[in-house]
Design a protein around this motif. Structure first.
Motif, PDB file in Angstrom:
ATOM      1  N   TYR A 259       0.771  -1.246  -0.061  1.00 34.42           N
ATOM      2  CA  TYR A 259      -0.030   0.192   0.021  1.00 34.42           C
ATOM      3  C   TYR A 259       0.770   1.363  -0.062  1.00 34.42           C
ATOM      4  N   GLU A 260       2.209   0.951  -0.365  1.00 36.50           N
ATOM      5  CA  GLU A 260       2.875   2.216  -0.327  1.00 36.50           C
ATOM      6  C   GLU A 260       3.657   2.050  -1.990  1.00 36.50           C
ATOM      7  N   LEU A 261       3.311   3.233  -2.656  1.00 34.32           N
ATOM      8  CA  LEU A 261       3.824   3.217  -4.148  1.00 34.32           C
ATOM      9  C   LEU A 261       4.686   4.295  -4.385  1.00 34.32           C
ATOM     10  N   GLU A 262       5.800   3.901  -5.168  1.00 29.90           N
ATOM     11  CA  GLU A 262       6.569   5.107  -5.619  1.00 29.90           C
ATOM     12  C   GLU A 262       6.187   5.299  -7.119  1.00 29.90           C
ATOM     13  N   LEU A 263       6.149   6.511  -7.389  1.00 35.57           N
ATOM     14  CA  LEU A 263       5.624   6.855  -8.826  1.00 35.57           C
ATOM     15  C   LEU A 263       6.559   7.952  -9.323  1.00 35.57           C
ATOM     16  N   MET A 264       7.113   7.489 -10.444  1.00 34.49           N
ATOM     17  CA  MET A 264       8.247   8.581 -11.222  1.00 34.49           C
ATOM     18  C   MET A 264       7.756   8.838 -12.491  1.00 34.49           C
ATOM     19  N   ILE A 265       7.103  10.089 -12.483  1.00 33.74           N
ATOM     20  CA  ILE A 265       6.515  10.716 -13.780  1.00 33.74           C
ATOM     21  C   ILE A 265       7.569  11.410 -14.399  1.00 33.74           C
ATOM     22  N   GLN A 266       7.510  11.118 -15.903  1.00 33.84           N
ATOM     23  CA  GLN A 266       8.167  11.732 -16.771  1.00 33.84           C
ATOM     24  C   GLN A 266       7.740  11.673 -17.962  1.00 33.84           C
ATOM     25  N   ASP A 267       8.154  12.792 -19.040  1.00 32.49           N
ATOM     26  CA  ASP A 267       7.650  12.833 -20.526  1.00 32.49           C
ATOM     27  C   ASP A 267       8.664  12.490 -21.439  1.00 32.49           C
ATOM     28  N   ARG A 268       8.033  12.068 -22.418  1.00 35.01           N
ATOM     29  CA  ARG A 268       8.799  11.500 -23.475  1.00 35.01           C
ATOM     30  C   ARG A 268       8.468  11.527 -25.001  1.00 35.01           C
ATOM     31  N   MET A 269       9.156  11.380 -26.020  1.00 37.24           N
ATOM     32  CA  MET A 269       8.790  11.227 -27.220  1.00 37.24           C
ATOM     33  C   MET A 269       9.171  10.038 -28.078  1.00 37.24           C
ATOM     34  N   PHE A 270       8.823   9.309 -29.167  1.00 32.86           N
ATOM     35  CA  PHE A 270       9.183   8.208 -29.655  1.00 32.86           C
ATOM     36  C   PHE A 270       9.227   8.255 -31.122  1.00 32.86           C
ATOM     37  N   HIS A 271      10.385   7.483 -31.622  1.00 32.39           N
ATOM     38  CA  HIS A 271      10.428   7.124 -33.152  1.00 32.39           C
ATOM     39  C   HIS A 271       9.361   6.200 -33.544  1.00 32.39           C
ATOM     40  N   PRO A 272       8.940   6.111 -34.650  1.00 35.24           N
ATOM     41  CA  PRO A 272       7.904   5.049 -35.212  1.00 35.24           C
ATOM     42  C   PRO A 272       8.435   3.533 -34.781  1.00 35.24           C
ATOM     43  N   ASP A 273       9.402   3.180 -34.796  1.00 36.46           N
ATOM     44  CA  ASP A 273      10.048   1.931 -34.335  1.00 36.46           C
ATOM     45  C   ASP A 273       9.924   1.765 -32.533  1.00 36.46           C
ATOM     46  N   GLY A 274       9.647   2.669 -32.084  1.00 41.43           N
ATOM     47  CA  GLY A 274       9.528   2.605 -30.864  1.00 41.43           C
ATOM     48  C   GLY A 274      10.901   2.978 -29.850  1.00 41.43           C
ATOM     49  N   ARG A 275      11.841   3.636 -30.551  1.00 40.62           N
ATOM     50  CA  ARG A 275      13.035   3.998 -29.975  1.00 40.62           C
ATOM     51  C   ARG A 275      12.547   5.451 -29.524  1.00 40.62           C
ATOM     52  N   LEU A 276      13.315   5.812 -28.273  1.00 39.00           N
ATOM     53  CA  LEU A 276      13.078   7.177 -27.762  1.00 39.00           C
ATOM     54  C   LEU A 276      13.487   8.214 -28.522  1.00 39.00           C
ATOM     55  N   ALA A 277      12.657   9.328 -28.639  1.00 37.31           N
ATOM     56  CA  ALA A 277      13.361  10.350 -29.652  1.00 37.31           C
ATOM     57  C   ALA A 277      13.485  11.705 -28.911  1.00 37.31           C
ATOM     58  N   TYR A 278      14.620  12.528 -29.036  1.00 38.85           N
ATOM     59  CA  TYR A 278      14.814  13.765 -28.571  1.00 38.85           C
ATOM     60  C   TYR A 278      15.177  14.588 -29.758  1.00 38.85           C
ATOM     61  N   PRO A 279      14.798  15.906 -29.610  1.00 34.18           N
ATOM     62  CA  PRO A 279      15.075  16.704 -30.613  1.00 34.18           C
ATOM     63  C   PRO A 279      16.482  17.087 -30.692  1.00 34.18           C
ATOM     64  N   ASP A 280      16.731  17.613 -31.947  1.00 35.04           N
ATOM     65  CA  ASP A 280      18.289  17.739 -32.145  1.00 35.04           C
ATOM     66  C   ASP A 280      18.436  18.763 -33.213  1.00 35.04           C
ATOM     67  N   VAL A 281      17.498  19.686 -33.292  1.00 32.86           N
ATOM     68  CA  VAL A 281      17.571  20.832 -34.084  1.00 32.86           C
ATOM     69  C   VAL A 281      17.119  22.027 -33.316  1.00 32.86           C
ATOM     70  N   PRO A 282      18.242  23.146 -33.274  1.00 37.52           N
ATOM     71  CA  PRO A 282      17.966  24.526 -32.303  1.00 37.52           C
ATOM     72  C   PRO A 282      16.323  25.121 -33.146  1.00 37.52           C
ATOM     73  N   ALA A 283      15.747  25.615 -32.304  1.00 36.79           N
ATOM     74  CA  ALA A 283      14.491  26.296 -32.634  1.00 36.79           C
ATOM     75  C   ALA A 283      14.780  27.355 -33.538  1.00 36.79           C
ATOM     76  N   SER A 284      15.820  28.377 -33.089  1.00 40.84           N
ATOM     77  CA  SER A 284      16.049  29.453 -33.784  1.00 40.84           C
ATOM     78  C   SER A 284      17.552  29.731 -33.620  1.00 40.84           C
ATOM     79  N   SER A 285      18.389  29.794 -34.450  1.00 40.22           N
ATOM     80  CA  SER A 285      19.697  30.017 -34.325  1.00 40.22           C
ATOM     81  C   SER A 285      20.297  30.556 -35.622  1.00 40.22           C
TER      82      SER A 285
END
Length: 592
Positions: A259-285
């Motif tokens: 009755y004690e639960l640890e909950l780690m909350i995180q946000d993510r994005m994914f590539h179509p094959d299930g791999r983690l996706a993270y942006p790699d282009v600057p927004a404005s530079s």
């Protein structure tokens, strides 16, 4: 899950905020105006549609617990793994990095090895029972995410490469009261090939556990790679117990066991094959020369809990203890069930320990990156109910874009498990401490620190730390915060930016004194403040009446904290938005 829809490439991405550079800021500024929006097409390769991932079809994973209540030695390995993060039917496995247990403890009761997982195993320790953990770097000689070598990172100004020397890492016990050699300083990294950083001391860290019971967590803290290594999965819980908490559990004053639960909350994005996706282009530079770029902020649109996208958890109609952690890179959460709490939800603990008295939540709970909250929730009158823990925090917080589907949901509770009548309901105490948490001693000094915005040499947003008197300071500038051993200080953090920053101090737990609005004249060259006018002080929130190590510093306000410094050596303080921390919003401080 609609596999075809999920596999469809889209332009959805984490939003990046553009802020004015120091040189163009108005001379007279009142921080806190509404934030602008920026282009979010930040990925070079296709990413999957977050809206195609079904919510609440996968059960909440529970991290393996490692019993360290008697102290002793453990070896934890950082390495790669394949994990079912998305679930729902497409059969996709996501490559992640995580922690696994290796070997056995020297003391009686040790367990064998366990596989690498994200999150890592929950380590359960006890006050005054020291633990020694050897953190083994078994990461690959290739990073799964885009590495920006233009920022200050582990291999800066060397001829070393990840391909030749491996991925650097070092573990920080967030909230831990540790010596400098065991703190996980960002320059104390080491690689699987044996290359080490300039402040490397050892790989076997000693945790004295000489602090009160708290929800701590461990995570990577490598210079210039923290945002990527944590995003890849290098994080886990560290639950510290003490005699007071164990007595409350034994006396049935707190939920225990399942009755004690640890909950780690995180946000993510994914590539179509299930791999983690993270942006790699600057927004404005306008001066960017190409290649992977650090982001100003990252806001993934897939919410995970304990490494699973939008899970559900079946509970009994009884009381549960929830140990909540926001381990996201940049995203704040404002958590509630339909804007409120249709069941009793009681806040009992902050980052570093119990609150003075239980606080009944009557509105949303805000958690910034790095913060924890210890809650007791009561489902006794909700047999058969289905409840969704939602999120309505803007991005960036607090004046950014409103939360929108699918990020408006986090976790589903199903009150469908049979009630175990053999387990008695706990009766919460009326108070957890004799008085609100206080840092003892008269402050030896009051410091005025500064959070401000700027841009780097490529024109990218670059938030900074500094002092009110000197303005912006970088990582390599001389130390300006040098508290003396066994003294207390008041730090006044002036936020002259447009958003809230979670400010984290290593080593020290602190007392939140309050906040007040301010206006000031800002030097257009240095960012230093003058002609400061401070308004009426507001007291800390009820959830800040316990010891803290991470505090929300809202825009246009001065946030005052009081800390005691009782170990000599070099530590860091920084914004816990990881993209900010990585791009110079981090400074050394030294206890002398």
């Amino acid at each position: 899950m609609d596999r075809r829809r999920f596999l469809r490439a889209t332009s959805l991405a984490g939003g990046v905020l553009l802020l004015p550079e120091l040189g163009t800021a108005p001379a007279r500024a009142t921080p806190g105006t509404r934030l602008p929006h920026a282009d979010d097409r930040l990925y070079r390769t296709p990413i999957a549609d977050p809206g195609a991932i079904p919510r609440f079809v996968n059960e909440l994973p529970r991290p393996t617990r490692v019993n360290l209540l008697n102290g002793g030695d453990r070896t934890l390995v950082m390495g790669p793994a394949l994990q079912d993060v998305l679930g729902g039917g497409p059969g996709l496995r996501t490559p992640v990095w995580g922690f696994g247990q290796a070997g056995t403890a020297r003391r009686r009761g040790g367990a064998g090895g366990a596989p690498v997982t994200w999150p890592g195993p929950t380590l359960v320790a006890r006050k005054h029972r020291p633990v020694r953990i050897r953190w083994v770097n078994a990461l690959p000689f290739e990073h799964m995410l885009p590495v920006d070598t233009t920022i200050h990172w582990a291999y800066s100004h060397t001829d070393r490469t990840i391909a030749d020397h491996g991925v650097p890492t070092v573990v920080h016990l967030h909230g831990g009261h540790t010596c400098p050699e065991d703190d996980g300083h960002p320059d104390a990294w080491y690689t699987p090939a044996g290359v080490t950083g300039p402040r490397f001391a050892r790989t076997r860290f000693h945790y004295g556990n000489d602090q009160e019971a708290a929800t701590l967590w461990y995570h990577d803290h490598t210079m210039g790679l923290t945002r990527l290594n944590v995003y890849a999965g290098l994080a886990g819980f560290y639950l510290l117990r003490d005699d007071r908490e164990l007595a409350l559990i034994e006396q049935n004053r707190l939920p225990r066991g399942p009755y004690e639960l640890e909950l780690m909350i995180q946000d993510r994005m994914f590539h179509p094959d299930g791999r983690l996706a993270y942006p790699d282009v600057p927004a404005s530079s306008p001066l960017w020369q190409g290649g992977p770029s650090v982001q100003h902020e990252f806001f993934g649109r897939v919410i995970t809990v304990n490494g699973r996208a939008w899970p559900y958890v079946e509970v009994e109609p009884r009381q549960y203890r929830l140990r909540l952690l926001n381990a996201s890179n940049s995203r704040f959460y404002r958590l509630s069930v339909g804007g409120g709490w249709p069941f009793p939800a009681t806040w009992i603990g902050a980052d570093g320990g119990f609150l003075h008295k239980p606080h009944r939540l009557d509105g949303p709970l805000v958690l910034s990156p790095g913060e924890r909250a210890d809650l007791v929730v009561d489902f006794r009158d909700l047999r058969g109910a289905v409840l969704e823990l939602g999120n309505d925090a803007p991005t960036p917080f607090p004046k950014g874009a409103p939360a929108a589907p699918p990020t408006d949901k986090v976790l589903q509770f199903r009150v469908t498990r049979p009630y175990d009548r053999k387990v008695a309901e706990p009766l919460l105490p009326g108070a957890f401490r004799e008085a609100p948490y206080r840092v003892a001693g008269s402050p030896a000094r009051t410091r005025r620190l500064l959070l401000l915005d700027g841009r780097d040499g490529f024109g990218r947003p670059k938030p900074r730390l500094g002092t009110v008197e000197r303005g912006a300071l970088g990582w390599n500038d001389p130390v300006t915060e040098d508290p003396r051993l066994n003294t207390s200080e008041v730090w006044e953090v002036f936020n002259a930016t447009y958003e809230t920053h979670p400010v984290h101090l290593h080593l020290a737990h602190f007392q939140v004194l309050g906040r007040a609005p301010f206006t000031a004249t800002r030097d257009p060259r240095t960012g230093a403040l003058s002609d400061i006018s401070v308004g009426r002080t507001q007291p800390p929130d009820p959830g800040e009446t316990g010891p803290k190590d991470t505090v929300l510093a809202p825009p246009g306000q001065v946030t005052r904290i009081k800390a005691h410094f009782d170990k000599c050596g070099l530590y860091v303080w920084h914004c816990h938005i990881l993209e900010h921390e990585e791009h110079e919003m981090m400074r050394n401080y030294r206890v002398v």
